[in-house]
Write a protein that holds these residues in place. Structure first.
Motif, mmCIF file in Angstrom:
data_model
loop_
_atom_site.group_PDB
_atom_site.id
_atom_site.type_symbol
_atom_site.label_atom_id
_atom_site.label_comp_id
_atom_site.label_asym_id
_atom_site.label_seq_id
_atom_site.Cartn_x
_atom_site.Cartn_y
_atom_site.Cartn_z
ATOM 1 N N ARG A 147 0.872 -1.182 0.000
ATOM 2 C CA ARG A 147 0.000 0.000 0.000
ATOM 3 C C ARG A 147 0.898 1.217 0.000
ATOM 4 O O ARG A 147 2.102 1.125 0.295
ATOM 5 C CB ARG A 147 -0.940 0.023 1.214
ATOM 6 C CG ARG A 147 -0.223 -0.125 2.551
ATOM 7 C CD ARG A 147 -1.178 -0.012 3.729
ATOM 8 N NE ARG A 147 -0.636 -0.581 4.944
ATOM 9 C CZ ARG A 147 0.241 0.000 5.746
ATOM 10 N NH1 ARG A 147 0.693 1.199 5.459
ATOM 11 N NH2 ARG A 147 0.673 -0.602 6.834
ATOM 12 N N HIS A 148 0.317 2.366 -0.317
ATOM 13 C CA HIS A 148 1.075 3.615 -0.363
ATOM 14 C C HIS A 148 0.937 4.432 0.923
ATOM 15 O O HIS A 148 1.923 4.956 1.427
ATOM 16 C CB HIS A 148 0.603 4.474 -1.537
ATOM 17 C CG HIS A 148 0.916 3.882 -2.879
ATOM 18 N ND1 HIS A 148 2.194 3.725 -3.339
ATOM 19 C CD2 HIS A 148 0.107 3.420 -3.871
ATOM 20 C CE1 HIS A 148 2.182 3.201 -4.549
ATOM 21 N NE2 HIS A 148 0.922 2.993 -4.898
ATOM 22 N N ILE A 206 -7.888 8.539 2.587
ATOM 23 C CA ILE A 206 -7.018 7.943 1.572
ATOM 24 C C ILE A 206 -7.368 8.492 0.191
ATOM 25 O O ILE A 206 -6.491 8.842 -0.597
ATOM 26 C CB ILE A 206 -7.134 6.404 1.597
ATOM 27 C CG1 ILE A 206 -6.835 5.856 3.005
ATOM 28 C CG2 ILE A 206 -6.194 5.782 0.572
ATOM 29 C CD1 ILE A 206 -5.506 6.305 3.578
ATOM 30 N N ARG A 236 -5.643 -0.709 1.641
ATOM 31 C CA ARG A 236 -5.348 -1.522 0.459
ATOM 32 C C ARG A 236 -6.572 -1.655 -0.449
ATOM 33 O O ARG A 236 -6.451 -1.652 -1.674
ATOM 34 C CB ARG A 236 -4.816 -2.890 0.887
ATOM 35 C CG ARG A 236 -3.388 -2.820 1.415
ATOM 36 C CD ARG A 236 -2.757 -4.176 1.625
ATOM 37 N NE ARG A 236 -3.277 -4.843 2.814
ATOM 38 C CZ ARG A 236 -4.013 -5.932 2.804
ATOM 39 N NH1 ARG A 236 -4.354 -6.488 1.651
ATOM 40 N NH2 ARG A 236 -4.433 -6.476 3.928
ATOM 41 N N GLU A 284 -6.929 1.773 -2.283
ATOM 42 C CA GLU A 284 -5.879 1.973 -3.286
ATOM 43 C C GLU A 284 -5.993 0.993 -4.452
ATOM 44 O O GLU A 284 -5.452 1.249 -5.527
ATOM 45 C CB GLU A 284 -4.507 1.881 -2.626
ATOM 46 C CG GLU A 284 -4.237 3.037 -1.665
ATOM 47 C CD GLU A 284 -2.863 3.003 -1.029
ATOM 48 O OE1 GLU A 284 -2.486 3.997 -0.379
ATOM 49 O OE2 GLU A 284 -2.152 1.980 -1.171
ATOM 50 N N TYR A 326 -9.597 5.001 -7.679
ATOM 51 C CA TYR A 326 -8.675 5.637 -6.727
ATOM 52 C C TYR A 326 -7.716 6.602 -7.412
ATOM 53 O O TYR A 326 -7.624 7.777 -7.042
ATOM 54 C CB TYR A 326 -7.901 4.579 -5.941
ATOM 55 C CG TYR A 326 -6.760 5.150 -5.134
ATOM 56 C CD1 TYR A 326 -7.004 5.925 -4.002
ATOM 57 C CD2 TYR A 326 -5.434 4.928 -5.506
ATOM 58 C CE1 TYR A 326 -5.961 6.457 -3.264
ATOM 59 C CE2 TYR A 326 -4.389 5.453 -4.771
ATOM 60 C CZ TYR A 326 -4.652 6.216 -3.650
ATOM 61 O OH TYR A 326 -3.613 6.747 -2.925
ATOM 62 N N HIS A 327 -6.993 6.141 -8.418
ATOM 63 C CA HIS A 327 -5.962 6.985 -9.018
ATOM 64 C C HIS A 327 -6.550 8.189 -9.744
ATOM 65 O O HIS A 327 -5.971 9.280 -9.721
ATOM 66 C CB HIS A 327 -5.076 6.162 -9.959
ATOM 67 C CG HIS A 327 -4.119 5.276 -9.223
ATOM 68 N ND1 HIS A 327 -3.008 5.760 -8.566
ATOM 69 C CD2 HIS A 327 -4.119 3.940 -9.012
ATOM 70 C CE1 HIS A 327 -2.359 4.764 -7.990
ATOM 71 N NE2 HIS A 327 -3.010 3.647 -8.246
ATOM 72 N N ARG A 338 1.740 11.396 -6.365
ATOM 73 C CA ARG A 338 0.973 10.190 -6.025
ATOM 74 C C ARG A 338 0.989 9.183 -7.187
ATOM 75 O O ARG A 338 -0.077 8.744 -7.670
ATOM 76 C CB ARG A 338 -0.467 10.538 -5.651
ATOM 77 C CG ARG A 338 -0.595 11.480 -4.431
ATOM 78 C CD ARG A 338 -0.058 10.847 -3.180
ATOM 79 N NE ARG A 338 -0.370 11.593 -1.974
ATOM 80 C CZ ARG A 338 0.501 12.347 -1.296
ATOM 81 N NH1 ARG A 338 1.751 12.458 -1.738
ATOM 82 N NH2 ARG A 338 0.153 12.959 -0.190
ATOM 83 N N GLU A 359 1.411 5.664 -9.342
ATOM 84 C CA GLU A 359 0.988 4.288 -9.053
ATOM 85 C C GLU A 359 2.145 3.388 -8.655
ATOM 86 O O GLU A 359 2.015 2.601 -7.714
ATOM 87 C CB GLU A 359 0.249 3.710 -10.263
ATOM 88 C CG GLU A 359 -0.424 2.377 -9.966
ATOM 89 C CD GLU A 359 -1.385 1.960 -11.056
ATOM 90 O OE1 GLU A 359 -1.944 0.849 -10.955
ATOM 91 O OE2 GLU A 359 -1.592 2.750 -12.001
ATOM 92 N N TRP A 379 3.983 9.114 1.945
ATOM 93 C CA TRP A 379 3.155 8.320 1.039
ATOM 94 C C TRP A 379 4.032 7.586 0.030
ATOM 95 O O TRP A 379 4.884 8.172 -0.648
ATOM 96 C CB TRP A 379 2.186 9.238 0.324
ATOM 97 C CG TRP A 379 1.145 8.584 -0.530
ATOM 98 C CD1 TRP A 379 -0.137 8.309 -0.159
ATOM 99 C CD2 TRP A 379 1.281 8.147 -1.887
ATOM 100 N NE1 TRP A 379 -0.813 7.723 -1.201
ATOM 101 C CE2 TRP A 379 0.036 7.613 -2.277
ATOM 102 C CE3 TRP A 379 2.321 8.145 -2.798
ATOM 103 C CZ2 TRP A 379 -0.191 7.096 -3.544
ATOM 104 C CZ3 TRP A 379 2.113 7.624 -4.072
ATOM 105 C CH2 TRP A 379 0.871 7.102 -4.431
#
Length: 470
Positions: free
Chosen positions: A5-6, A299, A330, A333, A338-339, A390, A392, A412
């Motif tokens: 996870r980030h 998140i 998790r 993300e 999410y992205h 941020r 991937e 992060w």
């Protein structure tokens, strides 16, 4: 030991989690940084926990962050007669600067800075806002107030003054002693409570220097008025929603949270979202759906870290709370939206060459579906500039400084590794490939993208990108 996870997890240590075996279980469940709350416990207690965390760090072979949270100038009433005073709306009460056990005619409030700053019409919120009174008159040693929201008043309850800027240092005598002790132990971060103005950060920095990262806790509305300067003077920020949610309307907290996260991303400073994230798990093995959504929102907002307080310090299910937070992160993300959501909140570009290089590094890594971004960083700045986008792919942050590796446990997407510094371009490439393999990020034929500053041994000079196929 790689986290898949980030976003990072911060967990507060307390009676439920201070034993070495429990600290180990919490780390394995997902804790990246441990918080030592100096509002509670003795120096000996904190020294034992610190030693246990450092022993655990040596055992697992991974950097672990330690955050010292100073108590700050918490304002409280004194004691009241028989330990309880029931106030009713519309009733008139009086607060006095001097006095012992009090009643409605003389409630002790031993804080002269309040009497010199407050004016009629302003409110005092007592016991996290459960009781609200409005000042109607005052002199040098007393003030009268009308009860707006009644309730039970018990000994030593906290007082918040949302509309009043107090002439008060954020570092009390206790804080200064605690800070000296924490720096001697070797904490990685120091959290400053009840920050009101930029000069508070300057005062703390003069004592801390570069021995630890300085984190500003945003829990006063006065801090929001000077937030850009406060962020600029800090190394990280905490959205401390407990006291902040008392001093500003509840409905304003979510928006302020988003603003603070965005401002910290723009300034390239890690930001933690804290307070009551999985509060039900203090006494229950599972959170409410609303709490799970609260963690998820932080998140989606792009927070660097989320924090557990009572859930891990005094709760019945500290390990389960960490594991739940890990699963929520998790899951978020891994969600298909999410992205795109995080990218939509990108604060924009800083017009400097190092930021442009870091941004291009992240863009290239995503375009080629690279397995990792490898950054060489002495202070952590290069890794932070990459994390600002941020991306991937995860960031493998290589640093010769153990202190930097530990501080990056708040950042992060950063998987920090302490390694010897490099002296040539060829050595930089070879070491990046070696650690990408050794840490489980890449295998033969995979691509990685390397960001560094050349000449080597300089700080904050991100000026080189290398695409490498393992």
């Amino acid at each position: 030991m790689r986290r898949h996870r980030h976003a990072k997890i911060v967990a507060t240590v307390g009676p439920a989690s201070s034993a070495p075996d429990r600290l180990r279980a919490l780390f394995l469940a997902g804790v990246d940084t441990f918080r030592l709350n100096f509002s509670h416990g003795t120096h000996d207690d904190h020294a034992r926990v610190h030693a246990a965390i450092r022993a655990l760090e040596a055992e697992v072979g991974r950097p672990i962050g330690i955050l010292q949270d100073l108590q700050g100038p918490k304002i409280r009433i004194g004691t009241v007669k028989d330990g309880r005073l029931d106030l009713e709306a519309g009733e008139s009460v009086r607060f006095v600067l001097e006095g012992g056990e009090g009643d409605a005619r003389a409630i002790p409030l031993h804080h002269p800075e309040i009497f010199s700053a407050i004016v009629p019409g302003q409110d005092l919120l007592i016991d996290d806002g459960r009781v609200r009174v409005r000042v109607t008159g005052l002199d040098a040693a007393s003030l009268t107030a009308e009860v707006v929201t009644g309730g039970a008043l018990t000994d030593r309850k906290g007082v918040n003054l949302p509309g009043t800027l107090l002439d008060l240092s954020p570092l009390t005598r206790k804080d200064r002693a605690d800070l000296a002790f924490g720096l001697e132990l070797g904490v990685d971060w120091v959290a400053l409570s009840f920050v009101q103005k930029p000069s508070d950060m300057v005062e703390a920095r003069a004592l801390i220097g570069d021995r630890a990262g300085l984190l500003a806790k945003i829990e006063k509305p006065q801090a929001l008025e000077r937030i850009e300067d406060i962020i600029r003077l800090s190394d990280a920020v905490m959205v401390a929603r407990g006291d902040l949610g008392v001093e500003i309307p509840h409905e304003d907290v979510p928006g302020r949270q988003k603003e603070l996260i965005r401002a910290c991303r723009l300034a390239v400073k890690p930001v933690i979202v804290a307070t009551q994230m999985l509060d039900s798990m203090v006494g229950a093995p599972a959170p409410t759906r609303a709490e799970a959504s609260d963690v998820a929102t932080a998140i989606y907002d792009g927070a660097d870290a989320v924090m557990l307080s009572a859930e891990s310090a005094t709760g019945k299910y500290p390990v389960e709370a960490v594991a739940m937070m890990d699963r929520i992160i998790r899951s978020v993300e891994g969600h298909k939206l999410y992205h795109s959501i995080v990218a939509a909140s990108d604060p924009g570009e800083e017009e400097t060459p190092p930021h442009a290089v870091a941004s291009a590094t992240a863009t290239l890594a995503e375009a080629l579906h690279a397995k990792a971004i490898v950054t060489y960083t002495a202070s952590g700045t290069t890794a932070a500039r990459v994390a600002r986008k941020r991306p991937e792919p995860p960031t493998l942050a290589l640093t010769p400084n153990l202190a930097t590796a530990r501080r990056l446990c708040l950042l992060w997407g950063a998987h920090s590794v302490q390694t010897e510094d490099v002296n040539s371009y060829e050595e930089m490439v070879a070491k990046a490939a070696h650690h990408a393999r050794a840490e489980g990020f890449a295998r033969s034929n995979d691509h990685i993208v390397i960001a560094a500053g050349i000449p080597f041994h300089t700080t904050g000079n991100t000026n080189n990108i290398r695409l490498l196929q393992i």
